[in-house]
Design an enzyme around this catalytic site. Structure first.
Site, PDB file in Angstrom:
ATOM      1  N   SER A  43       0.825  -1.209   0.000  1.00 56.71           N
ATOM      2  CA  SER A  43       0.000   0.000   0.000  1.00 56.71           C
ATOM      3  C   SER A  43       0.855   1.253   0.000  1.00 56.71           C
ATOM      4  CB  SER A  43      -0.964  -0.002   1.192  1.00 56.71           C
ATOM      5  OG  SER A  43      -0.258  -0.110   2.406  1.00 56.71           O
ATOM      6  N   GLU A  44       1.992   1.234   0.719  1.00 58.22           N
ATOM      7  CA  GLU A  44       2.939   2.345   0.670  1.00 58.22           C
ATOM      8  C   GLU A  44       4.369   1.851   0.785  1.00 58.22           C
ATOM      9  OE1 GLU A  44      -0.707   4.543   1.325  1.00 58.22           O
ATOM     10  OE2 GLU A  44       0.126   2.919   2.528  1.00 58.22           O
ATOM     11  N   THR A  45       5.265   2.548   0.087  1.00 55.37           N
ATOM     12  CA  THR A  45       6.707   2.405   0.280  1.00 55.37           C
ATOM     13  C   THR A  45       7.243   3.762   0.701  1.00 55.37           C
ATOM     14  OG1 THR A  45       6.912   0.629  -1.362  1.00 55.37           O
ATOM     15  CG2 THR A  45       8.912   1.840  -0.789  1.00 55.37           C
ATOM     16  N   HIS A  71       1.117   4.288   8.838  1.00 56.10           N
ATOM     17  CA  HIS A  71       1.800   3.027   9.113  1.00 56.10           C
ATOM     18  C   HIS A  71       3.206   2.999   8.531  1.00 56.10           C
ATOM     19  CE1 HIS A  71       0.729   1.778   4.995  1.00 56.10           C
ATOM     20  NE2 HIS A  71       1.575   0.796   5.142  1.00 56.10           N
TER      21      HIS A  71
END
Length: 266
Positions: A43-45, A71
């Site tokens: 979902s995110e890096t 997160h």
């Protein structure tokens, strides 16, 4: 280039929300960071570069850069504390969403984010069709937020992601209800960012915490995200700021085989 995958808001692997983390000596081209995020398909890096005593932090989804992510911030602080600055008790990040401070308190990482109380918004038939249920209240901040009748509705909801993606308002969609064991529960969906469901969404709690603090008449709350992976957040409303605490677990440590241009090394 070193690369870490961390399960944030988790006590064990396969819980919470996985985030990719890259601690860089200098910035890569934007398109390279976007390609890495798309390749990771998390979902995110997060990408961080130290600037003086602080870090500049950026977050990329598989589709685009975003201005706030909880997160992946927790995951970045965990990596820094575990591998780069083990004696540090505070990490300050300069981001598109403002200055974010993370405090290390034992196994917990406490994040300080802006509070964003959502405003009431008009419910439409398109929203109902996308959700598959009629919410009892509708709000909008960065994301659409729908209040459902109870925890079971939140847990069992199976939205139409293609219809959620077509809704003209809001970057993402959060659903929430008062909890049975926890103060409140929620789930978060971001099909516009090629992330159908975000397992544990810190940025959504910038809306959820002030909303439920006002609704429940208390500033300290414990929240649970009811995704398949699940995650627990310890929440505090302080004026125009919200604090979210959680634990994190290292899932993987790897070496990315790219150079500064984003081309594979041969």
């Amino acid at each position: 280039m070193k690369y870490y995958v961390v399960d944030a808001f988790a006590e064990h692997v396969f819980e919470g929300n996985p985030a990719g983390v890259c601690i860089l000596d200098k910035w890569l081209p934007d398109n390279t960071m976007q390609n890495i995020a798309a390749e990771n398909n998390l979902s995110e890096t997060a990408f961080a570069v130290k600037e003086g005593e602080h870090y500049r932090l950026r977050w990329f989804t598989p589709a685009a850069e975003i201005e706030l992510c909880g997160h992946a911030t927790l995951a970045t602080a965990f990596v820094l504390a575990s591998f780069y600055e083990p004696d540090a008790e505070q990490f300050t990040f300069h981001t598109l969403g403002g200055i974010l401070i993370v405090l290390k308190k034992g196994n917990l990482f406490e994040m300080d984010f802006p509070s964003r109380l959502p405003e009431p918004f008009k419910l439409t038939n398109d929203m109902i069709e996308a959700l598959g249920v009629t919410p009892i209240e509708t709000y909008l901040s960065r994301d659409l937020m729908f209040v459902l009748e109870n925890e079971d509705q939140v847990r069992q909801l199976s939205p139409d992601f293609s219809k959620l993606k077509d809704l003209p308002d809001g970057l993402g969609v959060s659903i929430t209800a008062e909890g049975e064991t926890f103060d409140f529960v929620s789930r978060s969906f971001f099909p516009k960012l090629n992330v159908n469901e975000d397992p544990v969404c810190g940025s959504a709690h910038c809306n959820l915490i002030p909303f439920w603090a006002g609704r429940l008449g208390k500033n300290e709350l414990v929240a649970r995200q009811l995704s398949k992976r699940g995650g627990t957040l310890y929440c505090l409303l302080e004026g125009d700021r919200v604090k979210m605490s959680g634990t994190a677990v290292l899932y993987a440590e790897a070496e990315l085989q790219i150079d500064g241009t984003g081309q594979k090394n041969m």
